[in-house]
Design a protein around this motif. Sequence first.
Motif, PDB file in Angstrom:
ATOM      1  N   LEU A  47     -12.476  11.595 -28.201  1.00 30.61           N
ATOM      2  CA  LEU A  47     -11.649  10.029 -28.084  1.00 30.61           C
ATOM      3  C   LEU A  47     -11.431  10.631 -29.844  1.00 30.61           C
ATOM      4  CD1 LEU A  47     -11.681   8.004 -26.559  1.00 30.61           C
ATOM      5  CD2 LEU A  47     -13.585   6.824 -28.201  1.00 30.61           C
TER       6      LEU A  47
ATOM      7  N   SER B 276     -14.810   1.058 -34.588  1.00 33.15           N
ATOM      8  CA  SER B 276     -15.463   2.416 -33.854  1.00 33.15           C
ATOM      9  C   SER B 276     -15.713   3.663 -34.457  1.00 33.15           C
ATOM     10  CB  SER B 276     -14.502   2.688 -32.449  1.00 33.15           C
ATOM     11  OG  SER B 276     -13.135   3.043 -32.704  1.00 33.15           O
TER      12      SER B 276
ATOM     13  N   PHE C  75     -16.477   2.224 -24.899  1.00 35.51           N
ATOM     14  CA  PHE C  75     -15.536   1.817 -25.512  1.00 35.51           C
ATOM     15  C   PHE C  75     -14.599   0.912 -25.615  1.00 35.51           C
ATOM     16  CE2 PHE C  75     -15.985   6.104 -22.708  1.00 35.51           C
ATOM     17  CZ  PHE C  75     -15.088   6.662 -23.210  1.00 35.51           C
TER      18      PHE C  75
ATOM     19  N   LEU D 153     -11.629   4.331 -17.701  1.00 33.86           N
ATOM     20  CA  LEU D 153     -11.783   3.375 -18.570  1.00 33.86           C
ATOM     21  C   LEU D 153     -12.138   1.800 -18.223  1.00 33.86           C
ATOM     22  CD1 LEU D 153      -8.570   3.768 -20.719  1.00 33.86           C
ATOM     23  CD2 LEU D 153     -10.952   4.738 -21.046  1.00 33.86           C
TER      24      LEU D 153
ATOM     25  N   ARG E 197     -15.387   1.639 -17.734  1.00 36.43           N
ATOM     26  CA  ARG E 197     -16.425   1.611 -18.668  1.00 36.43           C
ATOM     27  C   ARG E 197     -16.050  -0.099 -19.552  1.00 36.43           C
ATOM     28  NH1 ARG E 197     -19.559   6.369 -19.860  1.00 36.43           N
ATOM     29  NH2 ARG E 197     -19.612   7.688 -18.463  1.00 36.43           N
TER      30      ARG E 197
ATOM     31  N   LEU F 104     -13.254  -0.880 -19.839  1.00 40.75           N
ATOM     32  CA  LEU F 104     -11.603  -1.632 -21.391  1.00 40.75           C
ATOM     33  C   LEU F 104     -10.432  -1.380 -20.024  1.00 40.75           C
ATOM     34  CD1 LEU F 104     -10.789  -1.456 -23.653  1.00 40.75           C
ATOM     35  CD2 LEU F 104     -10.656   0.881 -24.102  1.00 40.75           C
TER      36      LEU F 104
ATOM     37  N   VAL G  25     -15.016  12.360 -20.213  1.00 43.42           N
ATOM     38  CA  VAL G  25     -13.442  12.249 -20.388  1.00 43.42           C
ATOM     39  C   VAL G  25     -13.098  13.466 -20.147  1.00 43.42           C
ATOM     40  CG1 VAL G  25     -13.852  10.103 -21.556  1.00 43.42           C
ATOM     41  CG2 VAL G  25     -14.114  12.385 -22.438  1.00 43.42           C
TER      42      VAL G  25
END
Length: 290
Positions: free
Chosen positions: A168, A176, A184, A211, A214, A216, A262
Amino acid sequence: MDLIRHLRYFVSVADEGHFGRAAAALQMTQPPLSQGLRRLEQQLGVDLIHRTRHGAVLTSAGLQLLPRARLLVDDADRLLAESQRIAHAYGTVHWGATAALPDAMITAGVRALRTAVASDAAVSTTVGATVELVDAVRAGVCDIAVIEHPALVDGVEARPVVKMPRWLVVPSEHRSAEAERPAFPMLAGLSFACPPRAGNPPAFDIVLDLLRERGLDAPTVPAPDDRAVFAAVAAGTSFGLTAAPPSPTPGVAWRRLAPQAVALRVRVIHRAEAAALADAVDRVLYRERL
């Protein structure tokens, strides 16, 4: 749309008089064949086939257009055969790689192909979207390609899926970037910089589903390759995913988050005659697997 491929669907259904037999002759499943024929009919503005309980019957328009369609398909086959003859005469291997593959993996693939063929052979590389690469291998323009999974691979040979590490990437000043336990939902307010959906709809949808699962639900902005992803992230408005390993990049921070989920899933596809070349590239991917 790929007109020649869809005309080939039409010719095969006309010859077989049945969708199932036509799909078997084309080495594909029936649903994408039927969908492809519908797309062709929409493009041409006429119905070509009557779909009955007992099979497929040509319409009046289908009967009139079939000879022209057959000529185009035959001419395309002859063109591809001639281009392959010329390419092989010059010792050229044509291969492709998804833009999601990092540069080091692409160059490793080139080296593997040079080792697998004669020392004086040239290797021609195309980097592009998965949909385009599948079409190129199916048409014989490329001998092999590394594509993202999942993808429709009817009409080509396909090797097992390999999972590659993916990170990411977030703006370096974003909360973050320094979080002890990034998650996320922290990315809320940022857009997701990613390749356009048209390049490979199944893979695009799977990432968005991940996403959302999780927590988002991010808007997307088109970023066809890593360069575009890094630029969007450095601008402070987006996050993205990359298979390129961490390196000093102004404005960009790498985070390892849900690595299995991912991971970049790729596979080698190839023409039947290029199995040895596919073996060489598949070994490169396997060495770098997650």
